[in-house]
Design an enzyme around this catalytic site. Structure first.
Site, PDB file in Angstrom:
ATOM      1  N   SER A  17      -0.290   4.486   2.249  1.00 37.23           N
ATOM      2  CA  SER A  17      -0.046   4.224   3.690  1.00 37.23           C
ATOM      3  C   SER A  17       1.072   4.649   3.891  1.00 37.23           C
ATOM      4  O   SER A  17       1.472   5.467   4.667  1.00 37.23           O
ATOM      5  CB  SER A  17      -0.393   2.890   4.124  1.00 37.23           C
ATOM      6  OG  SER A  17      -1.743   2.574   4.308  1.00 37.23           O
ATOM      7  N   TYR A  27     -11.743   3.661   4.218  1.00 34.02           N
ATOM      8  CA  TYR A  27     -11.635   5.046   3.944  1.00 34.02           C
ATOM      9  C   TYR A  27     -12.833   5.801   4.651  1.00 34.02           C
ATOM     10  O   TYR A  27     -14.189   5.117   4.739  1.00 34.02           O
ATOM     11  CB  TYR A  27     -11.711   5.385   2.458  1.00 34.02           C
ATOM     12  CG  TYR A  27     -10.390   4.880   1.767  1.00 34.02           C
ATOM     13  CD1 TYR A  27      -9.338   5.547   1.859  1.00 34.02           C
ATOM     14  CD2 TYR A  27     -10.311   3.583   1.093  1.00 34.02           C
ATOM     15  CE1 TYR A  27      -8.258   5.335   1.170  1.00 34.02           C
ATOM     16  CE2 TYR A  27      -9.256   3.151   0.303  1.00 34.02           C
ATOM     17  CZ  TYR A  27      -8.154   4.047   0.348  1.00 34.02           C
ATOM     18  OH  TYR A  27      -7.008   3.418  -0.126  1.00 34.02           O
ATOM     19  N   ASP A  36       1.102  -1.279  -0.083  1.00 32.76           N
ATOM     20  CA  ASP A  36       0.064  -0.072   0.080  1.00 32.76           C
ATOM     21  C   ASP A  36       0.929   1.317  -0.021  1.00 32.76           C
ATOM     22  O   ASP A  36       1.262   1.621   1.164  1.00 32.76           O
ATOM     23  CB  ASP A  36      -1.022  -0.121   1.276  1.00 32.76           C
ATOM     24  CG  ASP A  36      -2.040   1.100   1.487  1.00 32.76           C
ATOM     25  OD1 ASP A  36      -1.858   2.114   0.579  1.00 32.76           O
ATOM     26  OD2 ASP A  36      -2.854   1.119   2.159  1.00 32.76           O
TER      27      ASP A  36
END
Length: 376
Positions: free
Chosen positions: A132, A229, A129
């Site tokens: 992140s 999210y 990711d």
């Protein structure tokens, strides 16, 4: 299996998509690595560092020739990919919603464009990711930027000449960036409070020693969309939050906003009227400035002064820490490609029905195939 590493051409972009560490690991898998000359210089990686790990250094045209996979940080201009072969993979942060026309050009080139920022937020993909890994650094740097522009100290200091009060820091949006901002501000000695639309973040805020500021009058709203999210809230919640924030923000010295909604303009969190209630010399850092901004009047890449308050519009924060952000970004790409590496084929293979494949693949066989893009 040839992997090409491109030098970034976007203005202000100092990161690179492969580190000597990941070059060595790719070669151990059986790939050959070709790095564009000077690709890592702005990230404190010399060409010889790549060569020592077994990579070749050459011109852009040469590294692109016959490359099976092309790695980049930001999506390259399609015109700069002259000579790329059909069927090659482009693995990078491609800004699909903001650069939709560019995605169409990738399709015309016949390449498979894989947008790493569309990586599903599932357990097995955490190490892949890029949002992140890069947001974590942005949250850290946002506090340092605030401290650099704030005309006072962060911690309480007791001196013979008297006591200096600790700075009051308010974090709006408690995702990866927000949590790191809380931790960093706490380490610097500030009194920290934070808010988020997702009720689940309350315990995370408290675990870091900060004070949660939440709307309690509107019940039954979790504020969490797909993939962890935040989602857009109801008018009732937005009104209640605005009232709560207005009363709290007037007492703050530092405010850091981090709220983003994928595929949408950043939500407006702070109005000009709210800025006017803050005391002169206060600082606001808007980490969403590139996506329209959480703060009214914020401009990406600039420091704007309104009502005596400095508003810092963040612009590619990770690039300002290019060595570390590149190392993390490179590992994200390696973790992704190595997870799908086929030992017999000596290359990664993406199953069409795989959740990750469906999430990140933008183009294939000359067409745009990503459902999120087609729906929008």
């Amino acid at each position: 299996m040839k992997i090409a590493v491109l030098k970034e051409l976007a203005e202000g972009e100092k990161r690179v998509s492969a580190s000597p560490e990941t070059v060595k690991k790719f070669i151990a898998l059986g790939a050959s690595l070709a790095v564009e000359k000077g690709a890592g210089e702005s990230a404190s990686v010399a060409d010889k560092d790549y060569q020592e790990m077994g990579a070749t250094i050459d011109t852009r045209q040469a590294v692109l020739k016959d490359a099976d996979i092309v790695l980049a940080v930001q999506g390259p201009d399609p015109l700069s990919l002259k000579g790329i072969k059909k069927g090659a993979w482009l693995v990078a942060s491609l800004n699909p919603f903001g650069e939709r026309k560019r995605v169409d050009e990738y399709a015309k080139l016949g390449i498979d464009a894989l947008a790493m920022e569309f990586m599903p937020r599932i357990t097995r993909a955490q190490s892949m990711d890029i949002l992140s890994s890069q947001s974590n650094l942005s949250g850290y740097k946002s506090v340092l930027e605030a401290a650099a522009h704030y005309g006072r100290v962060f911690p309480m200091m007791m001196t013979a000449a008297g006591t200096v009060s600790a700075a009051r820091c308010f974090i709006m949006g408690v995702g990866v960036a927000g949590l790191q901002a809380i931790a960093t501000a706490r380490r610097l000695g500030a009194q920290v409070s934070a808010t988020d639309v997702r009720a689940a973040t309350k315990e995370q805020i408290q675990s870091l020693g900060a004070k949660p500021i939440f709307v309690e009058s509107v019940e039954g709203i979790e504020g969490e969309g797909t993939g962890g999210y935040a989602t857009e809230m109801s008018e009732e919640y937005q009104k209640a939050q605005a009232e709560l924030v207005s009363s709290h923000i007037a007492k703050q010295d530092i405010v850091i906003t981090t709220a983003l909604i994928p595929g949408r303009a950043a939500p407006r969190l702070i109005s000009d009227a709210q800025i006017a209630t803050m005391r002169t010399g206060s600082v606001i850092v808007d980490l969403a400035a590139e996506q329209g901004g959480n703060v009214e009047g914020a401009v990406a890449g600039k420091v704007v002064v309104k009502h005596g308050v400095k508003i810092i519009g963040a612009n590619n924060m990770p690039s300002s820490m290019a060595a570390d952000s590149s190392a993390l970004f490179s590992r994200n790409l390696y973790n992704f490609l190595s997870a799908y590496w086929d030992e017999e084929a000596k290359r990664p293979v993406l199953p069409d029905d795989d959740e990750v494949t469906i999430g990140i693949r933008l183009t294939k066989d000359g067409k745009v195939v990503n459902e999120r893009l087609l729906a929008k």
